[in-house]
Design a protein around this motif. Sequence first.
Motif, PDB file in Angstrom:
ATOM      1  N   GLU A   1       4.884   6.596   9.113  1.00  0.00           N
ATOM      2  CA  GLU A   1       4.103   5.591   9.418  1.00  0.00           C
ATOM      3  C   GLU A   1       3.669   5.004   7.755  1.00  0.00           C
ATOM      4  O   GLU A   1       3.585   5.761   6.783  1.00  0.00           O
ATOM      5  CB  GLU A   1       2.573   5.776   9.859  1.00  0.00           C
ATOM      6  N   ARG A   3       1.971   3.119   5.011  1.00  0.00           N
ATOM      7  CA  ARG A   3       0.514   2.940   4.706  1.00  0.00           C
ATOM      8  C   ARG A   3       0.258   2.328   3.276  1.00  0.00           C
ATOM      9  O   ARG A   3       1.086   2.992   2.476  1.00  0.00           O
ATOM     10  CB  ARG A   3      -0.236   4.424   4.682  1.00  0.00           C
ATOM     11  N   VAL A   5      -2.821   1.443   0.607  1.00  0.00           N
ATOM     12  CA  VAL A   5      -4.261   1.413   0.398  1.00  0.00           C
ATOM     13  C   VAL A   5      -4.594   0.948  -1.038  1.00  0.00           C
ATOM     14  O   VAL A   5      -4.256   1.413  -2.160  1.00  0.00           O
ATOM     15  CB  VAL A   5      -4.971   3.179   0.592  1.00  0.00           C
ATOM     16  N   CYS A  22      -2.621  -0.007  -5.473  1.00  0.00           N
ATOM     17  CA  CYS A  22      -2.136   0.097  -4.128  1.00  0.00           C
ATOM     18  C   CYS A  22      -1.208   1.129  -4.173  1.00  0.00           C
ATOM     19  O   CYS A  22      -0.285   1.330  -4.627  1.00  0.00           O
ATOM     20  CB  CYS A  22      -1.604  -1.268  -3.633  1.00  0.00           C
ATOM     21  N   SER A  25       2.708   4.710   0.981  1.00  0.00           N
ATOM     22  CA  SER A  25       3.417   5.778   1.585  1.00  0.00           C
ATOM     23  C   SER A  25       4.097   5.457   2.954  1.00  0.00           C
ATOM     24  O   SER A  25       3.803   4.507   3.559  1.00  0.00           O
ATOM     25  CB  SER A  25       2.415   7.032   1.751  1.00  0.00           C
ATOM     26  N   GLY A  26       4.786   6.572   3.375  1.00  0.00           N
ATOM     27  CA  GLY A  26       5.330   6.372   4.625  1.00  0.00           C
ATOM     28  C   GLY A  26       6.831   5.488   4.638  1.00  0.00           C
ATOM     29  O   GLY A  26       7.393   5.195   5.637  1.00  0.00           O
ATOM     30  N   GLY A 116      -2.336  -3.809   3.514  1.00  0.00           N
ATOM     31  CA  GLY A 116      -3.481  -2.496   3.658  1.00  0.00           C
ATOM     32  C   GLY A 116      -4.737  -3.154   4.174  1.00  0.00           C
ATOM     33  O   GLY A 116      -4.721  -4.340   4.575  1.00  0.00           O
ATOM     34  N   GLN A 117      -5.616  -2.379   4.015  1.00  0.00           N
ATOM     35  CA  GLN A 117      -7.055  -2.608   4.273  1.00  0.00           C
ATOM     36  C   GLN A 117      -7.813  -3.851   3.449  1.00  0.00           C
ATOM     37  O   GLN A 117      -8.602  -4.341   3.742  1.00  0.00           O
ATOM     38  CB  GLN A 117      -7.690  -1.488   4.645  1.00  0.00           C
TER      39      GLN A 117
END
Length: 125
Positions: A1, A3, A5, A22, A25-26, A116-117
Amino acid sequence: EVRLVESGGGLVQPGESLRLSCVASGFTFSLFGMYWIRETPERGLEWVSGISDDGDSTNYATFVKGRFTASRDNVKNTLYLELNTLQIEDTAMYYCAKGVGLGAYYTGPLRSLLKGQGTQVTVSS
């Protein structure tokens, strides 16, 4: 997945600096260009910067005017954006986004990017 961040945002005064990070991953980070985009309620999503897979090529939106610098560390799977001489108009939620290829350029719809968020940057006196 996949990701992404982001971190490093905050409240600063005009003229001050921030460094956004930032962590990815994935996916194989070193094989993809990466982008920074930002969003405000008034302007929607805006392209800020792109960086190629190897970090050798970058591009920036016109409004950056030499104030921001994108970089990456492919060992740490981390993308950075150094924000200098911040202006009130730079207030926005900043997102990193996974590139669609190796390069630093993207001309498709920003909304379709995987991001990301976000991390909030607020510039206020």
